[in-house]
Design an enzyme around this catalytic site. Structure first.
Site, PDB file in Angstrom:
ATOM      1  N   GLU A   1       3.803   0.238  10.474  1.00 33.23           N
ATOM      2  CA  GLU A   1       3.391   1.111   9.361  1.00 33.23           C
ATOM      3  C   GLU A   1       1.942   0.882   8.956  1.00 33.23           C
ATOM      4  O   GLU A   1       1.368   1.661   8.196  1.00 33.23           O
ATOM      5  CB  GLU A   1       4.329   0.903   8.163  1.00 33.23           C
ATOM      6  CG  GLU A   1       4.139  -0.389   7.367  1.00 33.23           C
ATOM      7  CD  GLU A   1       4.750  -1.642   7.998  1.00 33.23           C
ATOM      8  OE1 GLU A   1       5.155  -1.585   9.176  1.00 33.23           O
ATOM      9  OE2 GLU A   1       4.800  -2.677   7.313  1.00 33.23           O
TER      10      GLU A   1
ATOM     11  N   CYS B   1       8.545  -7.564  11.422  1.00 34.94           N
ATOM     12  CA  CYS B   1       7.960  -8.839  10.972  1.00 34.94           C
ATOM     13  C   CYS B   1       9.064  -9.831  10.578  1.00 34.94           C
ATOM     14  O   CYS B   1       9.801 -10.301  11.440  1.00 34.94           O
ATOM     15  CB  CYS B   1       6.969  -8.575   9.839  1.00 34.94           C
ATOM     16  SG  CYS B   1       5.887  -9.988   9.497  1.00 34.94           S
TER      17      CYS B   1
ATOM     18  N   HIS C   1       3.172  -4.949  12.181  1.00 36.65           N
ATOM     19  CA  HIS C   1       3.515  -3.928  11.191  1.00 36.65           C
ATOM     20  C   HIS C   1       3.153  -2.543  11.719  1.00 36.65           C
ATOM     21  O   HIS C   1       2.002  -2.125  11.585  1.00 36.65           O
ATOM     22  CB  HIS C   1       2.777  -4.212   9.870  1.00 36.65           C
ATOM     23  CG  HIS C   1       3.313  -5.412   9.166  1.00 36.65           C
ATOM     24  ND1 HIS C   1       4.397  -5.339   8.323  1.00 36.65           N
ATOM     25  CD2 HIS C   1       2.960  -6.717   9.237  1.00 36.65           C
ATOM     26  CE1 HIS C   1       4.675  -6.548   7.874  1.00 36.65           C
ATOM     27  NE2 HIS C   1       3.822  -7.412   8.413  1.00 36.65           N
TER      28      HIS C   1
END
Lengths: 199, 254
Positions: free
Chosen positions: A181, A79, A179
């Site tokens: 994650e 990001c 993202h």
């Protein structure tokens, strides 16, 4: 193998560590230059304003990251971390990025809502070690108001208010605008691919 | 293409998930961490945990519940309820939340929105608005879990929240909450069209067709689902298939 998650005060790093932990990788969250230069792999995460990347110039973090890049340490920018790998951003024009990717980050056009929040699909343009095993049009989670244009190093793109770079790659340096994650099983696969890259 | 999000909402009190009808008559629906993980596995695009008793009882958000749920989630996770200060928000982020949802505290002190956004980014700040019809297609924002009228117009408050740095609006229709008769599409459209940030519709979902309506007619960017998921009235898979068939872009398969 140790992965250093670079902590420069921009965003929730525990979620990145949590995802790496779940993959059985050894990850540390650090802003210590020695730990950064001693790591086998680096992740530069980040959310929020481009101005936050100014903090990378503190404590010798910038020099440590540049040294790691010279030693061909694999690096993943997430990001804001990806945007920092570019030349600059109109969000904070007084600051320079690392200029690994010669592009300027710009705000989404006014005809679409910003931030671009939610799950959008990736169009894989060319093969990348980061995207191994993922089907075309996999969904990942985005949350950003500025984006990187398509460049020669774009390996996957995304469409929102026009087409922009979702994944960039040059040598052993990678950037993802979304993202991983927070992108469920698809995101975990991407992080796993990064973990499995040869050091 | 950016998909429309289905957000599973867990209303939590005393460490358990409950779901009320028009903010009352609470029924027990299970363990928050178990349900959060189950919804994620079933295809929920995000999870929201709202500590619905926090504001009323003046107590802190259940950080342990947040920690337990966050450990098992790899999709966006929002926490709301009882967040009154930057310190409260920081504690929730530390426990593993990606976003906070603030409501009464933002109405009381709108600078809190900016304060959290400057520290954690706008994408991490959701301003929740509980709105009730005031007639003539006007809606009033309520504070303190729907107990206190604020005199503020819901659309104007949403615009102010945006200008102060909110990244998303979570809009609950108090008139529809828990009724199962469908989202308030008029309310949702008026707020969604008034701001340039995503709006999450909430309150009233009873079936898949209600989600089709709120995305198509209500111009919602995302929609919250609670009781219809807990009790298996509409499975997430079925819901997303219905949306897909109706031509609404969703993340499916996940």
């Amino acid at each position: 193998m140790t992965i250093a998650i670079v902590d420069y005060g921009a965003g929730n790093l525990t979620s990145v560590k949590k995802a790496l932990d779940s993959l059985g990788s050894r990850a540390i969250i650090t802003s210590d230059a020695e730990q950064i230069s001693g790591a086998d792999k680096l992740i530069v995460p980040g959310v929020g304003h481009f101005a936050a990347t100014a903090a990378l110039q503190r404590n010798g973090m910038l020099a440590a990251i540049q040294a790691a890049i010279r030693h061909e340490t694999p690096l993943l920018g997430i990001c804001l971390g990806m945007q920092w790998l570019c030349a600059a951003s109109t969000e904070a024009p007084e600051l320079a990025g690392l200029n690994i990717f010669a592009a300027d980050c710009t705000h989404f056009p006014s005809q679409v809502k910003a931030p671009h929040v939610g799950w959008n699909d990736l169009e894989v343009i060319r093969e990348s070690g980061l995207l191994t095993g993922l089907p075309q049009r996999s969904f990942v989670y985005f949350a950003h108001s500025y984006r990187v244009p398509l460049i020669e190093h774009t390996v996957a793109s995304c469409e929102y208010g026009g087409v922009f770079s979702a994944v960039v790659e040059q040598g052993r340096i990678f950037g993802v605008q979304f993202h991983p994650e927070k992108s469920g099983t698809v995101g975990k696969k991407i992080l796993e691919n990064f973990c499995e890259l040869p050091c | 293409m950016l998909t429309k999000r289905i957000i599973a909402c867990l209303d939590v009190t005393g460490g358990r998930v409950v779901k009320g009808v028009q903010f009352l008559n609470l029924r027990d629906a299970g363990d928050p961490a178990d349900l959060a993980e189950a919804h994620s596995a079933a295809g929920a695009d995000e999870i929201v945990l709202l500590d619905i008793s926090a504001t009323a009882e003046q107590r802190a958000t259940l950080l342990e519940t947040v920690r337990r749920a966050a450990r098992r989630l790899f999709i966006p996770f929002t926490v709301g309820g009882g967040i009154r200060s930057l310190a409260d928000a920081s504690a929730v982020f530390d426990a593993g939340a990606d976003k906070v949802s603030i409501n009464s505290a933002a109405l009381c002190d709108p600078t809190l929105i900016t304060c959290i956004a400057e520290r954690f980014g706008s994408q991490a700040v959701i301003v929740a608005i509980d709105a009730k019809s005031a007639g003539n297609q006007h809606y009033q924002a309520f504070a303190r879990g729907g107990r206190t009228p604020t005199g503020r117009d819901a659309c104007l408050w949403a615009q102010e929240a945006e200008s102060r740095g909110a990244g998303e609006i979570l809009l609950t229709s108090m008139d529809r909450d828990g009724t199962g008769v469908g989202f308030d599409c008029v309310l949702t459209r008026s707020v969604s069209d008034a701001v340039r940030i995503p709006v999450i519709a909430s309150g009233g979902a009873g079936g898949a067709e209600h989600f089709v309506n709120v995305f198509r007619d209500g111009h919602a960017d995302a929609a919250l689902a609670a009781s219809i998921l807990h009790y298996g009235t509409t499975a997430l898979a079925e819901l997303k298939q219905t949306l897909s068939t109706a031509g609404i872009s969703v993340r499916w398969p996940c």
